[in-house]
Scaffold this motif. Structure first.
Motif, PDB file in Angstrom:
ATOM      1  N   MET A   1      -2.461  -7.370 -13.352  1.00 59.29           N
ATOM      2  CA  MET A   1      -1.869  -6.339 -12.478  1.00 59.29           C
ATOM      3  C   MET A   1      -2.948  -5.398 -11.961  1.00 59.29           C
ATOM      4  N   CYS A   2      -3.743  -5.897 -11.140  1.00 57.34           N
ATOM      5  CA  CYS A   2      -4.820  -5.065 -10.572  1.00 57.34           C
ATOM      6  C   CYS A   2      -5.767  -4.556 -11.675  1.00 57.34           C
ATOM      7  N   ARG A   3      -6.970  -4.374 -11.324  1.00 56.76           N
ATOM      8  CA  ARG A   3      -7.980  -3.775 -12.201  1.00 56.76           C
ATOM      9  C   ARG A   3      -8.686  -2.725 -11.372  1.00 56.76           C
ATOM     10  N   VAL A  88      -9.537  -4.239  -7.620  1.00 58.85           N
ATOM     11  CA  VAL A  88      -9.182  -5.594  -7.184  1.00 58.85           C
ATOM     12  C   VAL A  88      -7.668  -5.713  -7.365  1.00 58.85           C
ATOM     13  N   ARG A  89      -7.017  -6.404  -6.410  1.00 59.53           N
ATOM     14  CA  ARG A  89      -5.547  -6.335  -6.360  1.00 59.53           C
ATOM     15  C   ARG A  89      -4.859  -7.655  -6.700  1.00 59.53           C
ATOM     16  N   SER A  90      -3.800  -7.531  -7.465  1.00 65.00           N
ATOM     17  CA  SER A  90      -2.835  -8.609  -7.640  1.00 65.00           C
ATOM     18  C   SER A  90      -1.525  -8.074  -7.093  1.00 65.00           C
ATOM     19  N   ALA A  91      -1.145  -8.520  -5.898  1.00 66.37           N
ATOM     20  CA  ALA A  91       0.038  -7.946  -5.253  1.00 66.37           C
ATOM     21  C   ALA A  91       1.276  -8.158  -6.113  1.00 66.37           C
ATOM     22  N   THR A  92       2.049  -7.118  -6.272  1.00 68.89           N
ATOM     23  CA  THR A  92       3.340  -7.237  -6.954  1.00 68.89           C
ATOM     24  C   THR A  92       4.229  -8.156  -6.123  1.00 68.89           C
ATOM     25  N   VAL A  93       5.018  -9.004  -6.791  1.00 72.79           N
ATOM     26  CA  VAL A  93       5.897  -9.947  -6.096  1.00 72.79           C
ATOM     27  C   VAL A  93       6.745  -9.206  -5.066  1.00 72.79           C
ATOM     28  N   ASN A 115      -2.756   0.976 -10.552  1.00 73.62           N
ATOM     29  CA  ASN A 115      -2.591  -0.284 -11.265  1.00 73.62           C
ATOM     30  C   ASN A 115      -1.224  -0.215 -11.947  1.00 73.62           C
ATOM     31  N   GLY A 116      -0.290  -1.034 -11.454  1.00 74.85           N
ATOM     32  CA  GLY A 116       1.032  -1.024 -12.058  1.00 74.85           C
ATOM     33  C   GLY A 116       2.119  -1.346 -11.056  1.00 74.85           C
ATOM     34  N   VAL A 117       3.316  -0.928 -11.359  1.00 81.16           N
ATOM     35  CA  VAL A 117       4.448  -1.184 -10.467  1.00 81.16           C
ATOM     36  C   VAL A 117       5.518  -0.121 -10.715  1.00 81.16           C
ATOM     37  N   THR A 143       4.275  -0.780   0.200  1.00 80.39           N
ATOM     38  CA  THR A 143       4.081  -1.027  -1.234  1.00 80.39           C
ATOM     39  C   THR A 143       4.367   0.252  -2.010  1.00 80.39           C
ATOM     40  N   ASP A 144       4.675   0.075  -3.289  1.00 79.51           N
ATOM     41  CA  ASP A 144       4.892   1.222  -4.160  1.00 79.51           C
ATOM     42  C   ASP A 144       3.645   2.103  -4.221  1.00 79.51           C
ATOM     43  N   SER A 145       2.473   1.457  -4.273  1.00 84.05           N
ATOM     44  CA  SER A 145       1.215   2.210  -4.420  1.00 84.05           C
ATOM     45  C   SER A 145       0.923   3.073  -3.194  1.00 84.05           C
ATOM     46  N   ALA A 146       1.129   2.488  -1.996  1.00 85.27           N
ATOM     47  CA  ALA A 146       0.866   3.252  -0.768  1.00 85.27           C
ATOM     48  C   ALA A 146       1.834   4.434  -0.671  1.00 85.27           C
TER      49      ALA A 146
HETATM   50  N1  GLN Z   1       2.191  -2.617  -7.110  1.00 81.33           N
HETATM   51  C1  GLN Z   1       0.869  -2.487  -6.537  1.00 81.33           C
HETATM   52  C2  GLN Z   1       0.621  -3.459  -5.420  1.00 81.33           C
HETATM   53  O1  GLN Z   1       1.335  -4.393  -5.228  1.00 81.33           O
HETATM   54  C3  GLN Z   1      -0.201  -2.607  -7.601  1.00 81.33           C
HETATM   55  C4  GLN Z   1      -0.231  -3.989  -8.155  1.00 81.33           C
HETATM   56  C5  GLN Z   1      -0.945  -4.157  -9.444  1.00 81.33           C
HETATM   57  O2  GLN Z   1      -1.287  -3.239 -10.187  1.00 81.33           O
HETATM   58  N2  GLN Z   1      -1.110  -5.384  -9.726  1.00 81.33           N
HETATM   59  O3  GLN Z   1      -0.333  -3.285  -4.724  1.00 81.33           O
END
Ligand code: GLN
Length: 264
Positions: A1-3, A88-93, A115-117, A143-146
């Motif tokens: 989930m993102c780093r 670095v990003r792992s997009a939330t589904v 980093n999270g959701v 996105t939640d983060s934005a």
């Molecule tokens: N939810 C955020 C996004 O999709 C952060 C994702 C994450 O921490 N993996 O960009």
């Protein structure tokens, strides 16, 4: 989930912060060690912010995997800064994979990463936004983060006019504001995972809510990172629900739950 990772100290090459250590942020994009629920690699782009006296926070982002971008080895090492904030990003589904969704989000001197959701963020965040006078239509990406960045930015901008704003030092005000936003989101969404990283070029603030976080304070530099990038013995794992504040020569760690928000 993102780093993500923040650096504060003597001038360093911006690219070096992304690639330093045998478990660098770039390595963490394809071989992270501590992904908790959701996501296996962080291949949905990356971004890095650094600071210049003229521009404040300046940034580079790419929605492609960090390991595919030659700028990391060929351009970013030529830039130097006393602070760097990278992710670095792992997009939330369900969330878009696009450049504007990649952290860091920047404005003026601020740079921010999440980093999270936030589960059900479209329903949850409008109430929090209203409290802080934030306009969620300003979010750069869906996105939640934005959206969270829009709220935090509004809260940081408004903090000086709040009760107690004038009597506290800037650093104290900022960390109280960050803690307050985290607490309000958790009030609405108790399962939210909120590892936030905020920098203004002279300080860093980070929270640990669900995801991993470590700090390395050595000599005159401090690194706050989702995962240690090497095996230096001074890496310190941060327990859950903490707020880490870093300024030159000072590292302060406190519980988000103990924090006194009563008059903020
Ligand atoms: N939810 C955020 C996004 O999709 C952060 C994702 C994450 O921490 N993996 O960009």
């Amino acid at each position: 989930m993102c780093r993500h990772l923040g650096y504060l100290g003597p001038p360093v090459a911006v690219g070096d912060v992304l690639t330093r250590g045998e478990h660098s942020l770039r390595t963490q994009s394809w071989a992270p060690r501590d992904m908790r629920r959701g996501g296996t690699i962080n291949a949905d782009g990356f971004g890095v912010a650094w600071w210049t006296p003229q521009e404040g926070a300046t940034r580079y982002r790419n929605p492609a995997p960090i390991w595919t971008d030659p700028a990391v080895d060929e351009v970013l090492p030529q830039l130097r800064s006393t602070s760097v904030l990278a992710a670095v990003r792992s997009a939330t589904v369900g969330m878009p994979v696009e450049r504007s969704a990649c952290a860091p989000f920047v404005d003026g001197r601020w740079a921010f990463s999440h980093n999270g959701v936030i589960p059900d963020w479209r329903r949850v965040l409008p109430a929090v936004a209203q409290e802080f006078g934030a306009d969620l239509t300003e979010a750069e990406s869906a996105t939640d983060s934005a959206a969270l960045w829009v709220i935090l930015h509004a809260a940081l901008s408004a903090e000086e006019s709040g009760p107690g704003g004038k009597v506290r030092s800037t650093g104290v005000r900022h960390r109280r504001t960050l803690a307050r936003v985290v607490r309000r989101v958790l009030d609405q969404a108790p399962d939210a995972r909120l590892n936030l990283l905020l920098g203004d070029g002279e300080n860093l603030w980070a929270t640990s809510v669900y995801h991993s976080l470590s700090v390395l304070a050595v000599d005159d530099s401090v690194v706050v990172a989702s995962e240690p990038y090497d095996d230096h013995p001074r890496w310190q794992p941060i327990p859950d629900r903490q707020l880490v504040s870093v300024s030159p020569r000072r590292l302060h760690i406190e519980s988000l739950d103990d924090h006194d928000f009563a008059d903020s």
